[in-house]
Design an enzyme around this catalytic site. Structure first.
Site, mmCIF file in Angstrom:
data_model
loop_
_atom_site.group_PDB
_atom_site.id
_atom_site.type_symbol
_atom_site.label_atom_id
_atom_site.label_comp_id
_atom_site.label_asym_id
_atom_site.label_seq_id
_atom_site.Cartn_x
_atom_site.Cartn_y
_atom_site.Cartn_z
ATOM 1 N N GLU A 33 15.442 30.831 58.410
ATOM 2 C CA GLU A 33 16.219 31.067 59.635
ATOM 3 C C GLU A 33 17.082 29.857 59.944
ATOM 4 O O GLU A 33 16.606 28.723 59.941
ATOM 5 C CB GLU A 33 15.240 31.346 60.782
ATOM 6 C CG GLU A 33 15.609 32.527 61.615
ATOM 7 C CD GLU A 33 15.656 33.849 60.844
ATOM 8 O OE1 GLU A 33 16.768 34.287 60.504
ATOM 9 O OE2 GLU A 33 14.591 34.440 60.605
ATOM 10 N N HIS A 34 18.367 30.108 60.186
ATOM 11 C CA HIS A 34 19.370 29.056 60.464
ATOM 12 C C HIS A 34 19.517 28.111 59.276
ATOM 13 O O HIS A 34 19.803 26.930 59.449
ATOM 14 C CB HIS A 34 19.038 28.287 61.748
ATOM 15 C CG HIS A 34 19.230 29.118 62.976
ATOM 16 N ND1 HIS A 34 20.379 29.105 63.724
ATOM 17 C CD2 HIS A 34 18.432 30.061 63.549
ATOM 18 C CE1 HIS A 34 20.269 29.960 64.729
ATOM 19 N NE2 HIS A 34 19.100 30.561 64.639
ATOM 20 N N ASP A 36 21.326 29.464 56.546
ATOM 21 C CA ASP A 36 22.472 29.978 55.771
ATOM 22 C C ASP A 36 23.728 29.134 55.968
ATOM 23 O O ASP A 36 24.383 28.780 54.999
ATOM 24 C CB ASP A 36 22.713 31.490 55.993
ATOM 25 C CG ASP A 36 23.012 31.912 57.423
ATOM 26 O OD1 ASP A 36 22.934 31.057 58.335
ATOM 27 O OD2 ASP A 36 23.336 33.093 57.615
ATOM 28 N N SER A 124 21.009 43.274 62.669
ATOM 29 C CA SER A 124 22.339 43.199 62.082
ATOM 30 C C SER A 124 23.084 44.532 61.981
ATOM 31 O O SER A 124 23.617 44.894 60.938
ATOM 32 C CB SER A 124 22.276 42.525 60.713
ATOM 33 O OG SER A 124 23.292 41.583 60.665
ATOM 34 N N SER A 125 23.160 45.206 63.107
ATOM 35 C CA SER A 125 24.009 46.399 63.153
ATOM 36 C C SER A 125 25.465 46.009 62.914
ATOM 37 O O SER A 125 26.239 46.808 62.385
ATOM 38 C CB SER A 125 23.863 47.109 64.494
ATOM 39 O OG SER A 125 24.419 46.351 65.547
ATOM 40 N N ASP A 170 23.674 38.212 56.524
ATOM 41 C CA ASP A 170 23.587 39.605 56.969
ATOM 42 C C ASP A 170 24.469 40.516 56.123
ATOM 43 O O ASP A 170 24.047 41.589 55.679
ATOM 44 C CB ASP A 170 24.012 39.722 58.432
ATOM 45 C CG ASP A 170 23.144 38.888 59.353
ATOM 46 O OD1 ASP A 170 22.172 38.288 58.859
ATOM 47 O OD2 ASP A 170 23.443 38.834 60.552
HETATM 48 P P1 ADP Z 1 23.242 42.849 65.818
HETATM 49 O O1 ADP Z 1 24.134 42.600 64.657
HETATM 50 O O2 ADP Z 1 22.041 41.970 65.833
HETATM 51 O O3 ADP Z 1 22.856 44.279 65.985
HETATM 52 P P2 ADP Z 1 25.581 42.028 67.261
HETATM 53 O O4 ADP Z 1 25.826 41.667 68.682
HETATM 54 O O5 ADP Z 1 25.966 41.070 66.203
HETATM 55 O O6 ADP Z 1 24.044 42.447 67.136
HETATM 56 O O7 ADP Z 1 26.342 43.388 66.941
HETATM 57 C C1 ADP Z 1 26.204 44.500 67.807
HETATM 58 C C2 ADP Z 1 27.581 45.073 68.104
HETATM 59 O O8 ADP Z 1 28.118 45.687 66.904
HETATM 60 C C3 ADP Z 1 27.557 46.202 69.103
HETATM 61 O O9 ADP Z 1 27.587 45.717 70.434
HETATM 62 C C4 ADP Z 1 28.834 46.938 68.766
HETATM 63 O O10 ADP Z 1 29.957 46.267 69.275
HETATM 64 C C5 ADP Z 1 28.875 46.820 67.249
HETATM 65 N N1 ADP Z 1 28.261 48.008 66.596
HETATM 66 C C6 ADP Z 1 27.166 48.028 65.799
HETATM 67 N N2 ADP Z 1 26.893 49.289 65.371
HETATM 68 C C7 ADP Z 1 27.855 50.077 65.909
HETATM 69 C C8 ADP Z 1 28.136 51.486 65.854
HETATM 70 N N3 ADP Z 1 27.366 52.321 65.158
HETATM 71 N N4 ADP Z 1 29.231 51.926 66.528
HETATM 72 C C9 ADP Z 1 30.010 51.081 67.209
HETATM 73 N N5 ADP Z 1 29.795 49.768 67.297
HETATM 74 C C10 ADP Z 1 28.728 49.258 66.689
HETATM 75 MG MG MG Z 2 25.220 40.816 64.289
#
Ligand code: ADP
Ligand code: MG
Length: 383
Positions: A33-34, A36, A124-125, A170
């Site tokens: 963690e931290h 990269d 990491s969405s 990520d």
């Molecule tokens: P994490 O990567 O940990 O989930 P982040 O703050 O880096 O958190 O990213 C989240 C942001 O990515 C959301 O607030 C949105 O802006 C964007 N995001 C992720 N998935 C989607 C999705 N399926 N549709 C639209 N925006 C998304």
């Molecule tokens: Mg993110």
């Protein structure tokens, strides 16, 4: 993962065109963690939570993007230069921007996005969204990149367009993950090694449901503090451009020249690099006990030296310790909340998840989300 047939129906109903469909996974970091952005080592796993993208070309010169997660559609002029607007469309439009900068030219398109990676929970969405969008838009023009190159481009989306100063981990694991494997990544040269996760081991991801932001911005502050420590070492040893190149002996020699917090951050990063490589070796030889021990040490270092944890995450890790089947537990991701990763014997995973959830709710008053996951493949086309 959501059903791609449902994504297809959504796309057809909204845009009246048959989509090509792509998927990119979220990730959980087992250890590292931290490290990269210090050009060190990380060992993440791609998980079976992912973002789907359906794409079809348009002939009206528009880029129209719909996110099912937000229930929102936005349109852009395909000829115009994308500008960031602090909106979720910054991620897909950032991909268009960076790839355009690489010399590609995109026609108008319709893009439907739908993911089950929890948003903003440290799984990491954002990387999943960048990587899946990149695959989708590149497919429109018959282009592709090797996974590691794609990851670098998507990291640039986040760094240069969205404005988040993240490392490469990520995007790299989302693009290059492999089913039933963890991936030890050398963030310096992007070389990597896969290590199999035994079939009788489950990844139990426990969401603390909290995300604290400390004054001044948590992630950038920690990064600056550890880089300041590196500068002190580099003033004595110029061949230490990153903490990756530093040793614990360096801290003994020159730690007194550092601000106390910088010394602590550096001690975490340097020791975490050593632990991460050791953890990959333990996993490769199937020594789960040693892997669990290293995870416990890593959590302690993250919490005490890096001060990257919080009361809730420390509780989630502590409450797991004596539950049957636990191999190792630690806070994962950027810190200050988010999720813990628990390696648990598969046969105990369901009971473990239930007991951990009950204990956490009783202690904190917060009902956590707990997911039993497995290591999944990186981004690819589905249909
Ligand atoms: P994490 O990567 O940990 O989930 P982040 O703050 O880096 O958190 O990213 C989240 C942001 O990515 C959301 O607030 C949105 O802006 C964007 N995001 C992720 N998935 C989607 C999705 N399926 N549709 C639209 N925006 C998304
Ligand atoms: Mg993110």
């Amino acid at each position: 993962m959501h059903d791609p047939a449902v994504l297809r129906s959504m796309h057809v109903a909204r845009f009246h065109a048959e989509p090509a469909i792509f998927v990119a996974p979220g990730r959980v970091n087992l250890i590292g963690e931290h490290t990269d952005y210090a050009e060190g080592f990380v060992m993440p796993v791609a998980i079976n939570f992912a973002t789907l993208a359906g794409i079809s070309p348009r002939s009206d010169g528009k880029i129209v993007i719909y996110s099912e997660n937000f229930g929102e559609e936005r349109a852009f002029d395909a000829e115009a230069t994308p500008v960031a607007s602090k909106h979720w469309t910054d991620y897909p439009m950032g991909v268009v921007s960076i790839l355009t900068g690489e010399g590609h030219k995109f026609p108008g398109f319709s893009l439907t996005l739908w993911g089950d990676v929890p948003l903003g929970s440290g799984l990491s969405s954002s990387a999943a969204l960048e990587v899946v969008t990149a695959l989708a838009v590149l497919s429109l023009i018959g282009a592709s990149y090797p996974g590691p190159v794609l990851a670098r481009l998507c990291q640039r989306v986040e760094n240069e367009f969205v404005g988040a100063n993240c490392g490469i981990m990520d995007q790299f694991i989302s693009a290059n993950g492999k089913e039933n494997h963890a991936l030890l990544l050398d963030c310096r040269d992007l070389s990597f090694r896969l290590a199999p996760i035994p079939a009788n081991v489950a990844l139990v991801i426990a969401n603390t449901m909290v995300k604290h932001s400390i004054a001044g911005g948590d992630y950038p502050t920690r990064r600056r503090e550890s880089e300041a420590a590196c500068a002190v070492i580099a003033s004595h040893r110029p061949n230490v451009p990153f903490l990756r190149d530093a040793t614990l002996e360096d801290l003994e020699k020159w730690g007194h020249e550092m601000a106390p917090k910088s010394l602590m951050r550096a001690r975490h990063v340097i020791s975490e690099n050593l632990r991460t490589v050791a953890a990959s070796e333990a996993l490769l030889r199937g020594d789960m006990k040693e892997l669990g021990r290293l995870m416990a040490e890593a959590h302690h270092s993250y919490s005490v030296d890096f001060e990257g944890s919080c009361v809730e995450a420390d509780a989630m890790v502590a409450l797991a310790q004596d539950l049957p089947g636990l191999i190792g537990a630690r806070l994962t991701g950027g810190g200050f909340g988010g999720c813990t990763i628990n390696l648990v014997e598969q046969s105990q995973a369901a009971a473990f998840a239930e007991a951990l959830g009950a204990r956490y709710a009783a202690q904190t008053g917060i009902v956590p989300e707990i997911h039993i996951c497995h290591a999944s493949d990186g981004a690819h086309q589905l249909r």
